[in-house]
Enzyme design. Sequence first.
Site, PDB file in Angstrom:
ATOM      1  CG  ASN A 427     -33.127  45.553 -68.743  1.00 22.39           C
ATOM      2  OD1 ASN A 427     -33.220  46.850 -68.552  1.00 22.39           O
ATOM      3  ND2 ASN A 427     -32.479  44.952 -69.818  1.00 22.39           N
ATOM      4  CD  GLU A 428     -35.214  45.462 -71.941  1.00 22.80           C
ATOM      5  OE1 GLU A 428     -34.605  45.003 -73.128  1.00 22.80           O
ATOM      6  OE2 GLU A 428     -35.100  46.634 -72.742  1.00 22.80           O
TER       7      GLU A 428
END
Length: 807
Positions: A427-428
């Site tokens: 994530n990210e």
Amino acid sequence: MRNLIKIFLITGLLLTGNLSQAQQSIRLNQGWQFLREDLGGIWEAVRPTNSNNPENVPLWQKVTLPHCFNAEDAVDPDHNYYQGPGWYRTRLSISNPHNNGRTLLHFEGAGQKTQVYVYTTLVGSHVGGYDEWTVDITDAVDAFKKTAVFQKQFKGQVPISIRCDNSRDLESMPSRLSDFMVYGGLYRYVNLVYTPALSIDKVFASSSLSDHLQGGKLDIKATFYNPDKVSSASGNFKITDAKGKIIADQKFNLKAIQSEVKFSLGQVNIKKPNLWSLNDPYLYAVEVTLQTSEGVVKQTEKVGFRDFLFADNGPFYLNGKRLLLRGTHRHEDHAGLAAAETDSIMRLEMQMIKDMGANFIRLGHYQQSRTILNLCDSLGILVWEEEPWCRGGLGGPVYQEQGRRMLTNMIEQHYNHPSIILWGLGNENDWEGDFQEFDQQKIRDYMSSQNNLAHQLDPSRKTTIRRCDFCKDIPDVYSPSIWAGWYRGQYTDYRKIAEEESKKVKHFFHAEWGGDSHAGRFSENADKAVVNLPDSNVHIAKENDWSENYITNLFDWHLKEQEKMPWLTGSAFWVFKDFATPVRPENPVPNVNQKGVVERDLTKKESYYVFQSYWSAKPMVHLFGHNWPVRWGKAGEQKLVKVYSNCDEAELFVNRKSYGKKQRNSQNFPAAGLHWMIDYQQGDNLLIVKARKDKLILTDTIYQQYQTEKWGKPVKLVLKKIAGKEGKVTVQAMLLDADNRLCLDAVNVVAFSLAGDGKLLDNLGTSRGSRKLQVYNGRAIISVDTNNGKSVIGVQSTGIESAFLNL
């Protein structure tokens, strides 16, 4: 010692009835002591106290499990949350019923680095706060029982000490730049397990469908724990349907059994299996029985048959039919408990998600409790689960090996859950900051290796990531960052942006959208902006004032648009429940991400009902504004009243006068056409809605005041008791102007304090459970446990004289 995973039938309870013949698991919830600091060494946890040496320092506190270091300080508005070591200790009566059996401690999750001791012997350790792991304590227990202190000091009990540590560590996942707390403690259940010398490690029940979903096959494999090298074993596996009917029973024989080597136990063909679906989450049981001269072990797994497809540049299909994925997200976080959620809280939360009408959930951003996955299986909720590679870039060899290990554990431990369709790789990961070097190619290489590993471990499911555009070609499914109307543009831009982003990848999914709302804060301006949409010239993004009006309109717009996007696989709004975060101390409730549709204690915000009105099949109706006691404006000014309902039509009554019936039409924004412009009378107003679904009539009622007097600058604080029952008092602080009018647009920060016998019920991370927060429409509420004594509560705000109230 290498970690060993034990998967139990329900949640670590007794697997099968006969203690003398079966693996047994006992939850260790009671009898623990906790110390939130480090020790000089393990001796300080076990040294004796006596009349000559009565001191026992440092001081330990009694706790029950699950328990989190940060149950309160995660949302303390004045201090950083504790990140460091903490100790737990208990004494166990250990008596393994099996000859030559093994005694294990099974951890369903502990944060973040853990060491386990029997008396003074280190018997095992683990790095990673979210996967399950087991320590074999057999030899250390046997050795300790032969010592004099076993009977003399510990009276026949075995001392167990556990050190957990959530200290900051750049070479550990997840990044401390993440928008959530990296908690410490034994915040999931711990179990004492007795097994024979040879036991089952993991069962892999791979289900597949063929012949246009008319034929099913189960391929059963298993790994075993065999430290004593038992040479051979026999057994059988049974397949039973949801009614308990045996549909297959096969025997197997094993030789040259090696720990952690996967053995094939057999295959079973099932004609016309019942399919697992959202409305009928049908589960089969696979019971594996293993028998040796040392004893019998039984293990049961639940499995389901379902087929899914992400069409190229098109929608999602479940069992051959198009399904719009309607999803949300969750963190393991709860008011007063932090990560130490009990089974009952998890059941309540997941049922609320199901009742809202969601059919999909992303478990962000780490492997979550087995209870959650079991509930998704039984409730019919599809799942995206991901490893905790979140933000910060890419660390070195230790960091990368942890990622491989945690991805492997997540997939192997949750392999059998039919609800899971996506394995999240990160994530990210485009977020810089943890390391001096930020090399996109190295991140791509590691992402590719994780993608390959996931497919190797489980070819039947897809991989995915969210927001790392330079890696979007690697996983099977990609979700970009959009956030229309919150971090980007206006929410009316949503469909245009989503269509543009969807054309950049073959399989698009929209995870994370929405915005923050401060529960109890309402705005007249946010609703003014929607009255004439889409022709309004009001720049909607300027009205994102954290009001419940604005966020319900944003959600409403997205949901109506998604119904007109036939190519859309689905979306998951961020997030179901408010949660603690170290990176948002300036929020209206400090250190809380307030993007949930329920508060951190599961109190519903208005936005919960917006989703329910679009997604739920069960008839419902909700008048917007149950927690909006005072509306304001000019005399005779018409005001927007919204009703969220999935019924066919609704009729609104204000002060006994009908304002007519409206037909529900999802494309008639706002509130799917169930909105009225009405004249409030100054003072008290009674609003009633009657909604019809076929022959069923539902009603909802609210009382609101209407204020036409204008107010000035807040200059005065007033405290007032508004409720009291069974030793609990609720107090409201109000900001008034010079003429004692409530300042309905005030957003000042106020801070409560208490002196005396009582206890302030704060550090809950909610709009009514924080001692420091922004007011909502000029007021703020908090409660006190009086302890049947006397107290004085105070409230202060910068530049305004403090106020006090005797309780």
